[in-house]
Design an enzyme around this catalytic site. Sequence first.
Site, short mmCIF file in Angstrom:
data_model
loop_
_atom_site.label_atom_id
_atom_site.label_comp_id
_atom_site.label_asym_id
_atom_site.label_seq_id
_atom_site.Cartn_x
_atom_site.Cartn_y
_atom_site.Cartn_z
CB SER A 65 30.85 -8.97 23.92
OG SER A 65 31.27 -10.05 23.13
CB SER A 100 34.20 -9.08 21.63
OG SER A 100 32.99 -8.34 21.69
CE LYS A 110 33.07 -4.69 21.04
NZ LYS A 110 32.09 -5.72 21.44
#
Lengths: 97, 478
Positions: free
Chosen positions: B177, B153, B78
């Site tokens: 997330s 997210s 990420k």
Amino acid sequence: MKVDKQLVDKLANLSKLNFTESEEQEIIKDLNKMVDFVDKLKEIPVDGVEPLIYMIDETNVMREDEVKMEITKEEALKNAPLADSDYFKVPKVLKKK
Amino acid sequence: MSFEFSSILQMQEDVRLGKISCRDIVSHYIAVIETKKHLNVFLEVFAEEAFQKAEATDNKIKSSEKTGKLFGCVVALKDVISIKGKNVTASSQILKNFTSLYNATVVERLLAEDAIIIGRTNCDEFAMGSSNENSSFGNVLNDLDNTKVPGGSSGGSAVAVQAGMCMVSLGTDTGGSIRQPASFCGVIGMKPTYGRVSRYGVIAYASSFDQVGPFAKTADDAALILEVIAGKDEHDATTSILPVEEYSKEIRNQKSAIKYKFAYYPQAIGHEKVDPEIREAIYNTIEKLKADGHSVEAKDFKYLDYLVPVYYVLTTAEASSNLSRYAGIHYGYRDKGATEMEDVIRNSRSKGFGKEVQRRIMLGTFVLSSGYYDAYYTHAQKVRQIIRNETENILSQYDYIILPTTPTTAFGIGQIKDPIEMYLADIFTVQAPITGNPAISVPLFRHSNGMPFGLQIIGKRYKEKELLSVTKLLQQGY
């Protein structure tokens, strides 16, 4: 709790953000919704409860206080939007009248 | 050369036997990433470095040198995790051209075990969002249905595993997330105990909630990644000194005869927001667990509707503080037109941050501001303590808590416009980060609408091995 223009101006100043007039109307509306939403927490009595601040149980885990050079000056300045070879640069703060 | 991924250990055996090389494996993933470009998963692909690492590993194997635990393992990260010399942006314009000066500890540990980092993945800006629609680099699409969100997210990292663009990936979880997109994409997503994995070099959203964790297809792969990245780090004082178990070995040799004690909240499964098919699937699983000799009991949890409000007061407060560093001076975007110091800061932040980030900074500033601090911030910290006590109390009587991961399956892109409604997508995932407990989403179900959804399990603190072990059990028989 009601969020009004005066409070949003104050918060925008503390947050260092600018809002246009239409953005401001929107943020007043959103913040009122958000504050209403979190106001629900007032239903829970908290008398005598200590706030939870630290998320791990271990305390006083010690290490040697050693000086280490991990980032050079050149590296520290590398990502600056404006810098010379020694300093970050910003507009003049103290000005002659 | 065609490559079909099943597990990290299987892949490593095939490489050792010379059935395939690491170079071929990297070629395979680069090709898939190219074919699935429309999903907008990767902000950058590190093809050159990946091939270099693959070739170095192939040479090590040829010359019978010792290889790391993760050799050949293709990982995506990420884009909040720093990789030295690479950009890291948190999907924000304010960090668009920022180059990392050092590796995050998780990156150091992955590389030390010979993992191959294939690229950095798209996410909601500063990890704030539940749909990946807050990225300033465009939406990520769900590979199963391109009109649906991947969740957020860590949407890019979830889809990277879902769509076979890597073997495993890392995300961060502050309120769900990792687990929520894992549920929406049909993969495993795990948030470890707070303090289990170092946050050094990971861009902060809310520091007392954030944890790095893996996405994987199997419990064994998740276990292997976690044991590599977990553990004490001198650069992060909030990491625990507790030793890290060899999760992967432990769960490989587990006996299936263990009987567990589960608790579930009838108010959660019966919640009005829960899709009826999700409700039914969870109840069926409960019945099956009982039939297999496990104990599953209903437990009253009266704080369900307070979880998301606590989460928003505390995380926005921490975010407003954490994000004060983006001032257009030391790094990041700067409004070049500003001629006054104050304007440099205000204009840079106003142009650099997206709408949701600004909203959360404003709410966080409000709850921390003089006159409101005690009524909102301190009050929420006290409620956090109450919720933690109650959760510990439940987990002193039970091994695990069962919950839906998400109330619905992946929703449509653009479907949810109201911020509060979006926040409620996290209703079942915020408990674990509020209390610091580990939790995992296990991809067990498929809805009649075609989309997957997960079963969530919350475990005792630092009992990652047990959590992975029950995940494996569920994946095998449920």
